[in-house]
Scaffold this active site. Sequence first.
Site, short mmCIF file in Angstrom:
data_model
loop_
_atom_site.label_atom_id
_atom_site.label_comp_id
_atom_site.label_asym_id
_atom_site.label_seq_id
_atom_site.Cartn_x
_atom_site.Cartn_y
_atom_site.Cartn_z
N ALA A 132 0.83 -1.20 0.00
CA ALA A 132 0.00 0.00 0.00
C ALA A 132 0.87 1.25 0.00
O ALA A 132 1.44 1.63 1.03
CB ALA A 132 -0.93 -0.01 1.21
N GLN B 185 -6.95 -5.31 -35.41
CA GLN B 185 -7.16 -4.81 -36.76
C GLN B 185 -7.05 -5.93 -37.79
O GLN B 185 -7.84 -6.00 -38.74
CB GLN B 185 -6.14 -3.71 -37.07
CG GLN B 185 -6.48 -2.86 -38.29
CD GLN B 185 -7.70 -1.98 -38.07
OE1 GLN B 185 -8.08 -1.71 -36.93
NE2 GLN B 185 -8.33 -1.55 -39.14
N GLY C 298 -10.15 -8.03 -37.60
CA GLY C 298 -11.40 -7.35 -37.90
C GLY C 298 -12.37 -7.48 -36.74
O GLY C 298 -11.98 -7.49 -35.57
N GLU D 73 3.32 0.86 -11.72
CA GLU D 73 4.77 0.68 -11.55
C GLU D 73 5.56 1.77 -12.26
O GLU D 73 6.67 1.56 -12.75
CB GLU D 73 5.22 -0.71 -12.06
CG GLU D 73 4.62 -1.87 -11.31
CD GLU D 73 4.94 -1.87 -9.82
OE1 GLU D 73 5.94 -1.23 -9.43
OE2 GLU D 73 4.19 -2.49 -9.05
N GLY D 74 4.98 2.95 -12.31
CA GLY D 74 5.64 4.10 -12.94
C GLY D 74 5.11 4.33 -14.34
O GLY D 74 5.25 3.48 -15.22
N THR D 75 4.47 5.48 -14.56
CA THR D 75 3.90 5.80 -15.86
C THR D 75 4.99 5.88 -16.94
O THR D 75 6.18 6.01 -16.65
CB THR D 75 3.16 7.14 -15.81
OG1 THR D 75 4.11 8.18 -15.53
CG2 THR D 75 2.06 7.14 -14.75
N GLU E 203 5.56 8.38 -18.68
CA GLU E 203 6.20 9.68 -18.51
C GLU E 203 7.30 9.62 -17.44
O GLU E 203 8.37 10.22 -17.60
CB GLU E 203 5.15 10.73 -18.16
CG GLU E 203 4.19 11.08 -19.29
CD GLU E 203 3.15 9.99 -19.55
OE1 GLU E 203 2.59 9.97 -20.67
OE2 GLU E 203 2.90 9.17 -18.65
#
Length: 387
Positions: free
Chosen positions: A124, A340, A343, A367-369, A371
């Site tokens: 947490a 894709q 289809g 776990e960390g973006t 960015e």
Amino acid sequence: MQFGMTEEQAMIVDTTRAFVENELYPHELEIERTGHLDMDVIKDVQSKAMEAGLYAANMPEEVGGAGLDTLSWLMYEKELGRANYALHWTGVARPSNILLAGTDEQKEKYLYPCMKGEKWDCLAMTEPDAGSDLRGMKATAKQDGDDWILNGTKHFISHADIADFAICFMATGVEDTPRGPKKKITAFFVDKGTPGFEVRDGYGNVSHRGYTNAVLEFDDCRLPSSAILGEVDKGFDVANTWLGATRLQVAATCLGRAERALQHSVEYAAERKQFGQQIGKFQGVSFKLADMALELKAANLLTWEAGWKFDQGTVTESDMSMAKLKATEMLAFVADEAIQIHGGMGLMDELPLERIWRDARVERIWEGTSEIQRHIISREMLRAHGA
């Protein structure tokens, strides 16, 4: 660095893949359609995983684990990643290796029961106003004699509903740094049922059905000093020491899902006919397959290199961030292209593709973006020039 697998690694891959296909795949559709993973299923899978020697394979042999090196562990994680996340996380469990930081008494109470499948843990950290910025957390622990009083809220806490205890990171003070005041953090063991500690249902999630999240509430929750994991105000040290490879675990599971999606796509492109020939012969489809394979191989190599360097003691934060960033963004690309190619059928739940597509979205966040990973990578590059 060797690019081929050892005999032991090949055996780990084959054994884990067979287990995933035979024991996990059959449960996937029910979980996807209901959003619920039944405890009887968890216990059944858990028992079979223990019998196969796959349970808690991330842990050292001296505590009852398989003692895999990091690279072999990531190969194991990749195979598990092919299946529904809730199934392999709870059924083939990986007790958090942060439990290894505990005292002998704490290991007896928490670590060993987790190794035997008798208990589950949860971590947490995240709060409503403190996600990527953990130093901004507002949940506090204040000393009161020999005890500590916890107050505040944590959310997005994975599988806390079935966990027997939580490892909670709380602000325990403030320190001055060159960049201004920063929170000091301490980690605590908090048993479910402790007065002042409540676990509430979390949010509905488009990704990883059956893998729940919860909200943890602390209202004057009193704990003894023996509940501290590590040292007071050293929670980040504990986390950084023991949780560093979690980004690689995320990367590895993404590889498994992407490989499964690509396999379905290649088979479909070779079998499906339109305008008198297999659709794989059309450049619009064949080039998609080539690009999917290329991105998957690049992510594989980054992840395996980081795992190998981790075992050599030479891995950098940038290495792990590159692997996590590439693998998670690659999975999003491969999952989208797989749909894709298929289809309309790609969006139907008869195939795992729509699940893989949905599940891929959270990987660029937790776990960390993406960015944050780019920030880590660029920061390491600039530091070499004093910037």
